[in-house]
Scaffold this motif. Structure first.
Motif, PDB file in Angstrom:
ATOM      1  N   ASP A   2      44.321  45.588  36.713  1.00 38.69           N
ATOM      2  CA  ASP A   2      43.376  46.631  37.054  1.00 38.69           C
ATOM      3  C   ASP A   2      42.786  47.232  35.788  1.00 38.69           C
ATOM      4  O   ASP A   2      43.075  46.797  34.677  1.00 38.69           O
ATOM      5  N   GLU A  41      38.195  39.247  45.516  1.00 37.30           N
ATOM      6  CA  GLU A  41      37.679  40.594  45.737  1.00 37.30           C
ATOM      7  C   GLU A  41      36.448  40.636  46.640  1.00 37.30           C
ATOM      8  O   GLU A  41      36.048  41.711  47.076  1.00 37.30           O
ATOM      9  N   GLN A  59      38.490  44.143  49.040  1.00 36.57           N
ATOM     10  CA  GLN A  59      39.628  44.434  48.169  1.00 36.57           C
ATOM     11  C   GLN A  59      40.866  44.792  48.978  1.00 36.57           C
ATOM     12  O   GLN A  59      40.783  45.464  50.002  1.00 36.57           O
ATOM     13  N   LYS A  60      42.017  44.347  48.493  1.00 35.38           N
ATOM     14  CA  LYS A  60      43.264  44.583  49.206  1.00 35.38           C
ATOM     15  C   LYS A  60      43.912  45.901  48.798  1.00 35.38           C
ATOM     16  O   LYS A  60      44.787  46.409  49.489  1.00 35.38           O
ATOM     17  N   PRO A  63      39.654  50.427  47.505  1.00 34.04           N
ATOM     18  CA  PRO A  63      38.329  49.818  47.335  1.00 34.04           C
ATOM     19  C   PRO A  63      37.469  50.612  46.353  1.00 34.04           C
ATOM     20  O   PRO A  63      36.686  51.473  46.722  1.00 34.04           O
ATOM     21  N   THR A  66      36.645  47.803  39.992  1.00 32.65           N
ATOM     22  CA  THR A  66      37.579  47.242  39.023  1.00 32.65           C
ATOM     23  C   THR A  66      36.859  46.153  38.236  1.00 32.65           C
ATOM     24  O   THR A  66      35.802  45.659  38.656  1.00 32.65           O
ATOM     25  N   GLU A  68      37.910  43.210  38.018  1.00 29.06           N
ATOM     26  CA  GLU A  68      37.980  42.000  38.836  1.00 29.06           C
ATOM     27  C   GLU A  68      36.819  41.941  39.829  1.00 29.06           C
ATOM     28  O   GLU A  68      36.190  40.890  40.005  1.00 29.06           O
ATOM     29  N   LEU A  69      36.543  43.056  40.489  1.00 31.53           N
ATOM     30  CA  LEU A  69      35.420  43.105  41.419  1.00 31.53           C
ATOM     31  C   LEU A  69      34.107  42.849  40.687  1.00 31.53           C
ATOM     32  O   LEU A  69      33.279  42.043  41.124  1.00 31.53           O
ATOM     33  N   ASN A 109      32.801  51.866  49.694  1.00 26.74           N
ATOM     34  CA  ASN A 109      33.448  51.884  48.388  1.00 26.74           C
ATOM     35  C   ASN A 109      33.675  53.335  47.983  1.00 26.74           C
ATOM     36  O   ASN A 109      32.827  54.189  48.234  1.00 26.74           O
TER      37      ASN A 109
END
Length: 318
Positions: A2, A41, A59-60, A63, A66, A68-69, A109
């Motif tokens: 993260d 993501e 996202q798990k 939300p 990040t 990664e997103l 989000n």
């Protein structure tokens, strides 16, 4: 990984930026294999008959935005630009509309990583805050310009779009929201302002006075209220957002090129430049370092409350 794992210790190095630097890792060589990618993501769908590309944040965990997103979204942005940009060869699968939504129940989000912000503020790590903010701003700018492709972009808000999540939705050509959605900029609650596009993109839809009042009051609005204000473009019944978009695109197919030109004219008449976004977001990072400990604790309590709510929502669905 993260955002907290990306914190940078050497502030002197971090503060050296190129004005157009993209802080999301670039991708190359994916060509037409986008739909074979193992995304963590996001979720993608291309309805070729309606010429609509659907991209859902999926996202798990909380939300929010990040690295990664952002990394996966940039891959999609690059794919659209490469295959459908103004200088690209005409593709055999036409694309006219790009839609961004969310698979998280009741949430579009929730914006920035508040716990990461709190950690950076306590350590007075301006470099880490600027890197995070600039990452988001580059993604925002790409959304606002349609990735350099002759398309119309839409945000589909089903649920809450708060802070940076609302900023994200504002960057698209058309903002579609279901009636139960709540949208707003609550940053003033912990003595900060939304610095990743809110002022610039709201100003395209509201007057200067309305924009500043919107930001400084920190209220949450219903989708219907924002529709009346002219911020939301299409108001859909709950659970009917996708259907409303498909219906809209079919009804307006014959005027597509004129409509797209109107949105381009909007950007030319009231431009939002990458330099403007970067300067404002740097100011946001600098302002964050002035927050008192009481403000930082408010930020952390809000993040914890959001995480509890998400856990309940995901448990209910499963």
């Amino acid at each position: 990984m993260d955002l907290r794992s990306r914190t940078v210790g050497d502030a002197e190095t971090d503060l050296v930026f190129d004005a157009t630097e993209s802080l999301i890792t670039g991708h190359s060589g994916f060509g037409q294999d986008l739909f074979a990618q193992d995304f963590k993501e996001i979720e993608l769908r291309f309805d070729k008959s309606d010429e609509i590309f659907w991209c859902y944040m999926n996202q798990k965990s909380r939300p929010s935005y990040t690295y990664e997103l952002g990394d996966e979204i940039q891959l999609v942005q690059d794919w659209v630009h490469t295959n459908y940009g103004m200088d690209a060869q005409r593709n055999h699968d036409p694309l006219r509309y790009f839609v961004c939504g969310s698979r998280t129940p009741g949430i579009y989000n929730l914006g920035g990583d508040l716990k990461h912000f709190a950690d950076c503020i306590r350590r007075q790590d301006l470099g880490a805050l600027k890197k995070y903010a600039r990452t988001c701003v580059h993604m925002q700018y790409a959304n606002s310009t349609g990735f350099g492709a002759p398309i119309i972009t839409m945000a589909l808000v089903q649920g809450d779009a708060l802070g940076g999540g609302f900023e994200h939705a504002l960057a698209f050509d058309i903002l579609v929201a279901e009636k139960s959605a709540r949208l707003g900029l609550p940053e003033i609650l912990f003595n900060l302002f939304p610095g990743m596009g809110a002022y610039s993109f709201l100003r395209q839809r509201l007057s200067r006075q309305e924009t500043e009042k919107f930001i400084l009051e920190g209220k949450l609005f219903s989708a219907a209220e924002l529709y009346e204000m002219g911020v939301v473009d299409i108001l859909a019944d709950d659970g009917k957002g996708e259907e409303a978009i498909v219906e809209y695109t079919r009804q307006n197919r014959s005027r597509f090129h004129a409509e797209r030109a109107v949105y381009r004219a909007r950007r030319l008449a009231n431009p939002v430049t990458i330099d403007e976004l970067l300067e404002i977001t740097d100011m946001w990072a600098e302002t964050a370092l002035y927050l008192e400990e009481t403000d930082v604790r408010k930020m952390e309590r809000l993040a914890t409350a959001q995480e509890r709510r998400i856990a309940r929502s995901l448990k209910a669905v499963s």
